[in-house]
Design an enzyme around this catalytic site. Structure first.
Site, PDB file in Angstrom:
ATOM      1  N   CYS A 115       0.881  -1.163   0.000  1.00 38.09           N
ATOM      2  CA  CYS A 115       0.000   0.000   0.000  1.00 38.09           C
ATOM      3  C   CYS A 115       0.915   1.207   0.000  1.00 38.09           C
ATOM      4  CB  CYS A 115      -0.914   0.006   1.227  1.00 38.09           C
ATOM      5  SG  CYS A 115      -1.854   1.542   1.382  1.00 38.09           S
ATOM      6  N   CYS A 118      -0.642   4.334   2.323  1.00 37.69           N
ATOM      7  CA  CYS A 118      -0.704   4.260   3.790  1.00 37.69           C
ATOM      8  C   CYS A 118      -0.284   2.856   4.209  1.00 37.69           C
ATOM      9  CB  CYS A 118      -2.078   4.666   4.338  1.00 37.69           C
ATOM     10  SG  CYS A 118      -3.501   3.873   3.598  1.00 37.69           S
ATOM     11  N   SER A 119      -1.191   2.029   4.662  1.00 41.19           N
ATOM     12  CA  SER A 119      -0.782   0.697   5.125  1.00 41.19           C
ATOM     13  C   SER A 119      -1.938  -0.278   5.044  1.00 41.19           C
ATOM     14  CB  SER A 119      -0.267   0.785   6.559  1.00 41.19           C
ATOM     15  OG  SER A 119      -1.261   1.371   7.373  1.00 41.19           O
ATOM     16  N   CYS A 120      -2.764  -0.179   4.020  1.00 42.22           N
ATOM     17  CA  CYS A 120      -3.909  -1.082   3.872  1.00 42.22           C
ATOM     18  C   CYS A 120      -3.424  -2.535   3.871  1.00 42.22           C
ATOM     19  CB  CYS A 120      -4.652  -0.790   2.573  1.00 42.22           C
ATOM     20  SG  CYS A 120      -5.365   0.862   2.530  1.00 42.22           S
TER      21      CYS A 120
END
Lengths: 211, 111, 95
Positions: A115, A118-120
Site C-alpha cells: 500500500c 498508507c498501510s492497507c
C-alpha cells in the site's frame, strides 16, 4: 498538549514495555483522549478491552488455514479466487467488512502486495501488519523495483515468472495464495498450514518446504 | 522522474521514491498502541460513526512530512484521531490539555 | 451501477494534481493501462475524508499497468506489472 505544539520538541518514542521509562507525549495524549471519550459515554473501558482481545485473536495462522484448505480442495480454491470473503467465511472466519481479493501465484506469475499511500492490509484475516509493510522503504520501492525488494527477502524469481504488484489503494484488501511447495503431496491441512508464512501471503517470500 | 504531476506529490504518496533497503526487524505492538488501534475501530463502528478511515488518513496526511520523519505509526494515528475529534467538537483542545496536565500532576506515566 | 469501462478496456488516468485527500497514487497519473476487473461501486474517498457523503457511489476499477509504462527505465521482464484500484472519475478512455 496540542499536536501542533509538540512539533518542535525533542522526540521521544514510546519505550518498549520492558523499559520503565517515562511516557511519551503521545502516550499521554492517548490516555487523555480515551478517558475523555469514556467519560462522555461514547464507549466503555470494556469496549476497548474487547477490541484489543479481538485484535490479538487475529494472526497469520488464520490465513495459513485458508491457504492450506485451498491447496487441499480445488473447489474451495476456485470459490476463494472468485469471492474471497465468502470462501473464508465458510471456514468460520469472520473478516467483515473486508472485501478480500485473493491472487494466486502460478508457474508463470508471482503476486506481491503493498500500500504505497498508507498501510492497507487484510488485518481482519492476517492480524496487524509487520512494521516494514508500513515503512517508507517497502512502500516506496515495491512498485518500482519489486524484484530488488523480493531479493532482499531472499526471493529470487526467474525472468520467466512475471511479477504482479498490487497497490492496495482503495476498498479492496489482498492476500496472496502461494504455490503449494514441492514435496508436500502427502500432507494434511494442518501440516500444510505450518508451511505457510505471513510473508508468503503478502507475497514477499515463498512458503516453507517440507522438512 | 516524470509522473505527470510536475514532480510534486504529497509526502505520504511515496510509491516509486528512492529509499534504502527494507528493514525487516519488527517490534511487538505495545499495549498503548493497541489501545490507539481500538479507539479507531470503536469510533468508526457504524453505531457511532464518529470517524471514517478516510478522515483518519486525511488527518495523518495533514500532519505533513514531519509525521513521517519523526513520528511512529500509532503516534500519527492518535494525533490524527485527536485532531478530528476536536474538529468535530466531540472533544475540546482545552479539556484534552487539562487532562494531560492532570495525569502528569498525579505522576501517571512516570517510573 | 453503470460502469463506463469493461474489463479489458484501455484507459488512461487523468492528469490532475489535487491538493486534498486522494487515493490515486501520483505515479500512475497520466499513464495508460487496462481494466483488469470492476470491483464494485463505492463512495468517493475524496469527499468522505472531509465529512461529505461521497455519493452517488461510483465504479471502482482495478487497472493493470505495465511496469515500463510507469517507469520508462524499468529493467525487469516485459510481463511485470502493477495493478492499482482507481475510481471512475479518475479514468478516461485511451486510444
Amino acid at each position: 498538549m496540542s499536536v501542533e505544539h509538540s512539533h518542535g520538541h525533542d522526540h521521544d518514542h514510546a519505550p518498549p514495555p520492558d523499559q520503565d521509562g517515562p511516557w511519551s507525549d503521545y502516550q499521554y495524549l492517548e490516555t487523555a483522549v480515551r478517558e475523555l471519550l469514556i467519560e462522555k459515554g461514547i464507549f466503555s473501558n470494556d469496549d476497548v478491552r474487547r477490541m484489543i482481545e479481538r485484535m490479538d485473536s487475529r494472526s497469520p495462522a488464520r490465513g495459513a488455514q485458508v491457504v492450506a484448505k485451498a491447496w487441499s480442495d480445488p473447489a474451495f480454491k476456485d470459490r476463494l479466487l472468485a469471492d474471497g470473503r465468502g470462501a473464508v467465511e465458510e471456514l468460520g472466519i469472520d473478516i467483515e467488512p473486508v472485501r478480500l481479493i485473493v491472487v494466486e501465484n502460478t508457474a508463470a506469475e508471482h503476486n506481491m502486495v503493498v500500500c504505497t499511500l498508507c498501510s492497507c492490509y487484510p488485518r481482519n484475516l492476517l492480524g496487524l501488519p509487520p512494521d516494514w509493510y508500513k515503512a517508507r522503504a517497502y512502500r516506496s520501492r515495491a512498485v518500482r523495483e519489486p524484484r530488488a525488494v523480493l531479493a532482499e527477502f531472499g526471493t529470487e524469481l526467474p525472468d520467466g515468472v512475471a511479477v504482479r504488484v498490487h497497490d492496495s489503494t482503495a476498498d479492496m484488501r489482498y492476500m496472496v495464495l502461494p504455490r503449494r511447495p514441492d514435496g508436500s503431496e502427502g500432507l494434511g491441512e494442518a501440516e500444510l498450514a505450518d508451511l505457510v508464512t505471513r510473508d508468503s501471503m503478502i507475497g514477499v517470500s515463498l512458503p516453507k518446504t517440507p522438512a | 522522474m516524470s509522473d505527470g504531476t510536475g514532480g510534486y506529490h504529497a509526502h505520504h504518496d511515496m510509491g516509486g521514491e528512492p529509499a534504502g533497503p527494507v528493514d525487516r526487524s519488527t517490534h511487538d505492538y505495545a499495549f498503548w498502541e493497541k489501545r490507539v488501534d481500538a479507539l479507531m475501530v470503536l469510533l468508526s463502528a457504524p453505531e457511532r460513526g464518529l470517524l471514517r478511515v478516510d478522515e483518519l488518513r486525511r488527518g495523518i496526511e495533514s500532519l505533513g512530512a514531519y509525521a513521517y520523519d519523526r513520528m511512529s505509526y500509532y503516534e500519527r494515528w492518535i494525533a490524527s484521531i485527536t485532531n478530528i475529534m476536536v474538529e468535530k467538537g466531540v472533544l475540546s483542545q482545552a479539556e484534552i490539555d487539562a487532562r494531560i496536565a492532570d495525569l502528569k500532576a498525579r505522576g501517571v506515566g512516570r517510573p | 451501477m453503470t460502469a463506463r469501462f469493461e474489463p479489458g478496456a484501455a484507459v488512461r488516468v487523468r492528469l490532475d494534481d489535487p491538493k486534498g485527500h486522494c487515493r490515486t497514487p501520483h505515479y500512475c497519473r497520466g499513464r495508460s493501462g487496462v481494466v483488469e476487473r470492476i470491483c464494485g461501486a463505492f463512495r468517493d474517498p475524496e469527499e468522505l475524508a472531509y465529512g461529505g457523503e461521497g455519493l452517488p457511489k461510483q465504479p471502482l476499477y482495478r487497472v493493470r499497468f505495465a511496469q515500463a509504462e510507469l517507469w520508462p527505465d524499468y529493467a525487469g521482464p516485459a510481463g511485470d506489472c502493477v495493478e492499482i484500484e482507481i475510481y471512475e472519475h479518475w479514468l478516461e478512455a485511451a486510444g
